[in-house]
Design a protein around this motif. Structure first.
Motif, PDB file in Angstrom:
ATOM      1  N   PRO A   1       3.805   5.609  -3.936  1.00  0.00           N
ATOM      2  CA  PRO A   1       3.627   6.804  -4.765  1.00  0.00           C
ATOM      3  C   PRO A   1       4.257   6.615  -6.135  1.00  0.00           C
ATOM      4  O   PRO A   1       5.132   5.769  -6.338  1.00  0.00           O
TER       5      PRO A   1
ATOM      6  N   ASP B   1       5.187  -0.550   8.363  1.00  0.00           N
ATOM      7  CA  ASP B   1       5.631   0.659   7.651  1.00  0.00           C
ATOM      8  C   ASP B   1       7.121   0.546   7.372  1.00  0.00           C
ATOM      9  O   ASP B   1       7.941   0.461   8.303  1.00  0.00           O
TER      10      ASP B   1
ATOM     11  N   THR C   1       3.663   0.827   3.074  1.00  0.00           N
ATOM     12  CA  THR C   1       3.004  -0.067   4.024  1.00  0.00           C
ATOM     13  C   THR C   1       2.912  -1.458   3.415  1.00  0.00           C
ATOM     14  O   THR C   1       2.320  -1.636   2.345  1.00  0.00           O
TER      15      THR C   1
ATOM     16  N   ARG D   1       0.851  -1.195   0.000  1.00  0.00           N
ATOM     17  CA  ARG D   1       0.000   0.000   0.000  1.00  0.00           C
ATOM     18  C   ARG D   1       0.890   1.248   0.000  1.00  0.00           C
ATOM     19  O   ARG D   1       2.084   1.181   0.255  1.00  0.00           O
ATOM     20  N   ASN D   2       0.262   2.387  -0.285  1.00  0.00           N
ATOM     21  CA  ASN D   2       0.930   3.702  -0.197  1.00  0.00           C
ATOM     22  C   ASN D   2       2.168   3.791  -1.088  1.00  0.00           C
ATOM     23  O   ASN D   2       3.200   4.322  -0.679  1.00  0.00           O
TER      24      ASN D   2
END
Length: 685
Positions: free
Chosen positions: A184, A235, A196, A181-182
């Protein structure tokens, strides 16, 4: 043959209803008054009303139509896992036998493939298309052979008959997947970004599984290994190592017994960009070209510009007291000794030695270049003088030496043969049109000799005009004229001044897309367009190494001077390595996490809202193929070991014939006879 009684009234129904009410009232009145013959007169009125309704006998010649059963066969990627294909083949054969044994039944087989663009299994869309081609009144049922992992259940669909799910898969299936996830699309070089990660087990995993190993590699390099707890979001801080595209692969090893390893890895491609590009522009004196450089650099929001123009050189003596001057002191020590490494590019625009920058400062600038910095010289007459910046410690990094000649004459800049290959000047001047004037003239050129590096443009009598060179880890450029600003003023038609200077400045600041020797790919789905830029020679065969280690050799075709390309379609998603000559790169094909493998455990939950309205059922093929049973519309359509089909009893009308039951003349004759009979009865009374 089917008989039906119809009516074709001669008068509107409201008028007939009013007449019927009048007749009824008259009969009631006659009965109340005990009038003789009321029965005969009432029958006469009924005959007249019956004739006015126009009764008809309709005969239809009907041919029965067969029922239609739609069977959707899910052939998506998740159906290739484990033994689901064998399950589905066995179920299809058994279902085909039952449907063939059912009388008056036609079967429509629908194959559901993976939708393009990683859309997953679009079962509802395929069923909607199939139902649009069939008469709704003949559809007796819909059966889906699938694992239940359908990705378009939110699409509205109007089912004319019960739908059932025959589900592949096993109760003990389990799978491990990596979730990213996350991620960019862009990140700043040198600044950490947080991704993540999550590793989780689905289905019925083995006991005592608490941690899973994780491998991270960038651009196909050696992996870094960690251990992550299962089922917990983690994270991970990450710093991009270079500008341009960074291909990052996350993977966890396959565990024996899991359904697939296709969801054990994830690819993410992040473009590394600089936060701010810091440029120091030093103008030796005010002139028209100085504003050109300033406007160019200030127009780019990603550039921080520090600009100094020497308005009052040390040798100027005009008697003005120093305390009355509103000029800013040139912070030479701070810029050229203490903070020189903070700049990505230093531009000397018509600068000459006047004692402002001591030799030790210019020597530090040369060291700055050798350690990876960039210096650009925009030369004017000062470069050819005795005070030239070339006659300083900076000379050891400059790409050409001045001859002390300043050529004051009109000429048209031209791109050299090498310049047509170099990304700074490629495409500015179409090849083959060097002898056709299409750019405005410049009026001054500084003659230089012994150029080192690449001569991209030439001026008077093919003398070097723009020279680029690499010195150790840094870059230098020399523009042997201060008249580029004439193009921006449209002199004699002008020229691509803004684009030329923009490319030049960004090449100096090491923008990845402006590298001379470069191999890159543009990806669309599973297809990539591979490009190779070379400054000399021709491109050799391109070697593509697939994720499974197999190699493919492709011959590249020349697209433009110094640029070759070829198209390649990968058989599977993953990390591909490209190499041509001494240059190689990596590229990721397919989505970071294919949708078909995000959820692999068979389930009926997704289709439950679709099956419920018409009371269809979901059966696991692991428990055996259910029997087919006929059920009435609205009744439960599934039960233990069976699923129901609704007989439609549809038919086709071949011919229609109509016969009048009470012609008008017959109704009038009967009414007249009854009236006469009633009159005779009254007369006898």
């Amino acid at each position: 043959m089917t008989q039906t009684i119809l009516f074709d009234p001669l008068l509107p129904w409201p008028v007939l209803a009013g007449l019927a009410a009048l007749v009824l009232a008259s009969i009631v009145l006659a009965i109340w008054r005990r009038l003789p013959g009321w029965g005969l007169r009432g029958l006469a009125a009924l005959c007249l009303l019956g004739a006015l309704t126009g009764p008809l006998s309709q005969s239809e010649d009907r041919a029965p139509l067969s029922d239609i059963v739609l069977v959707a066969v899910d052939n998506s990627a998740s159906q290739q896992l484990s033994d689901r294909q064998a399950q589905m083949a066995e179920a299809r054969a058994g279902l085909e036998r039952q449907l063939n044994a059912r009388p008056n039944t036609e079967t429509r087989w629908i194959t559901v493939e993976d939708s393009p663009g990683d859309g997953g299994t679009t079962l509802m869309q395929r069923l909607s298309q199939a139902l649009a081609d069939e008469p709704q009144g003949r559809v007796a049922g819909i059966i889906a052979l699938s694992d239940g992992q359908v990705h378009d259940t939110e699409q509205p669909i109007d089912l004319p008959a019960p739908m059932h799910l025959l589900m592949t898969g096993r109760e003990g299936d389990w799978d491990r997947r990596l979730i990213l996830r996350n991620a960019p699309a862009f990140a700043i070089i040198g600044e950490p970004i947080t991704l993540t990660l999550r590793i989780e087990d689905q289905g019925t995993p083995p006991p005592d599984q608490r941690q899973a190993p994780l491998e991270i590699s960038i651009d196909g390099g050696p992996p870094q290994r960690f251990n992550l707890p299962l089922g917990v979001d983690f994270d991970l801080p990450l710093t991009l190592p270079h500008g341009g595209r960074n291909v990052i692969r996350f993977a966890t090893p396959e565990i024996p017994g899991e359904l697939t390893d296709r969801n054990n890895a994830a690819l993410v491609q992040i473009n590394g960009v600089r936060d701010r590009l810091r440029v120091l522009l030093v103008s030796g004196e005010p002139h028209a070209g100085g504003r050109t450089w300033r406007n160019l650099l200030k127009s780019d929001s990603s550039v921080d510009l520090v600009h100094f123009t020497i308005l009052r050189p040390p040798e100027k003596q005009d008697g003005v007291p120093v305390d009355e001057l509103s000029l800013i002191a040139f912070p030479t020590r701070e810029l050229f000794l203490e903070k020189i490494d903070d700049f990505d590019l230093i531009i000397f625009d018509r600068y000459k030695r006047r004692g402002i920058l001591p030799a030790i400062y210019l020597d530090n600038v040369a060291n700055y270049v050798e350690q990876g910095g960039a210096v650009l010289i925009a030369a004017g007459p000062d470069f050819a003088s005795a005070d030239s910046i070339y006659r300083s410690p900076l000379a050891r990094v400059l790409p050409a030496a001045p001859t002390a000649r300043v050529l004051e004459q009109a000429y048209r800049p031209k791109v050299t043969e090498l310049g047509h290959r170099h990304p700074v000047t490629a495409g500015l001047e179409p090849p083959g049109k060097e002898n056709q004037p299409h750019w405005g003239s410049w009026l001054r050129q500084i003659e230089v000799a012994a150029p080192q590096g690449h001569v991209l443009m030439q001026g008077v009598e093919t003398r070097p005009l723009l020279v680029l060179n690499r010195v150790a880890a840094g870059r230098v450029a020399l523009l042997a004229s201060d008249h580029a600003w004439l193009w921006s003023r449209g002199y004699q038609g002008g020229g691509p001044q803004l684009e030329l200077l923009r490319r030049l400045a960004h090449w100096m600041m090491k923008e990845p897309e402006l590298e001379e020797e470069m191999l890159w790919a543009e990806v669309t789905g599973q297809t990539m367009q591979v490009f190779r830029r070379r400054m000399s020679g021709t491109a050799s065969a391109l070697t593509v190494t697939a994720p499974d280690g197999s190699e493919t050799s492709l011959q590249m075709q020349q697209r433009a001077p110094g640029l070759w390309e070829v198209s390649y379609t990968g058989a599977e998603p993953g990390l591909y390595r490209l190499s041509e000559g001494a240059v190689d790169t990596v590229v990721g094909l397919g989505p970071a996490a294919p949708r078909e493998f995000q959820q692999t455990i068979a389930t009926a939950d997704l289709l439950a809202p679709v099956l419920a309205p018409l009371r269809g059922g979901a059966m696991a093929l692991e428990d055996g193929l259910p029997r087919l049973r006929e059920v009435s519309a609205g009744r439960p359509a599934s039960g233990r070991g069976w699923i129901g089909l609704t007989p439609r009893a549809a038919y086709e009308t071949r011919s229609v014939s109509q016969t009048t039951l009470l012609p008008a003349w017959l109704g009038l004759l009967l009414a007249a006879g009854l009236i006469i009979a009633g009159w005779l009865r009254e007369g006898r009374r």
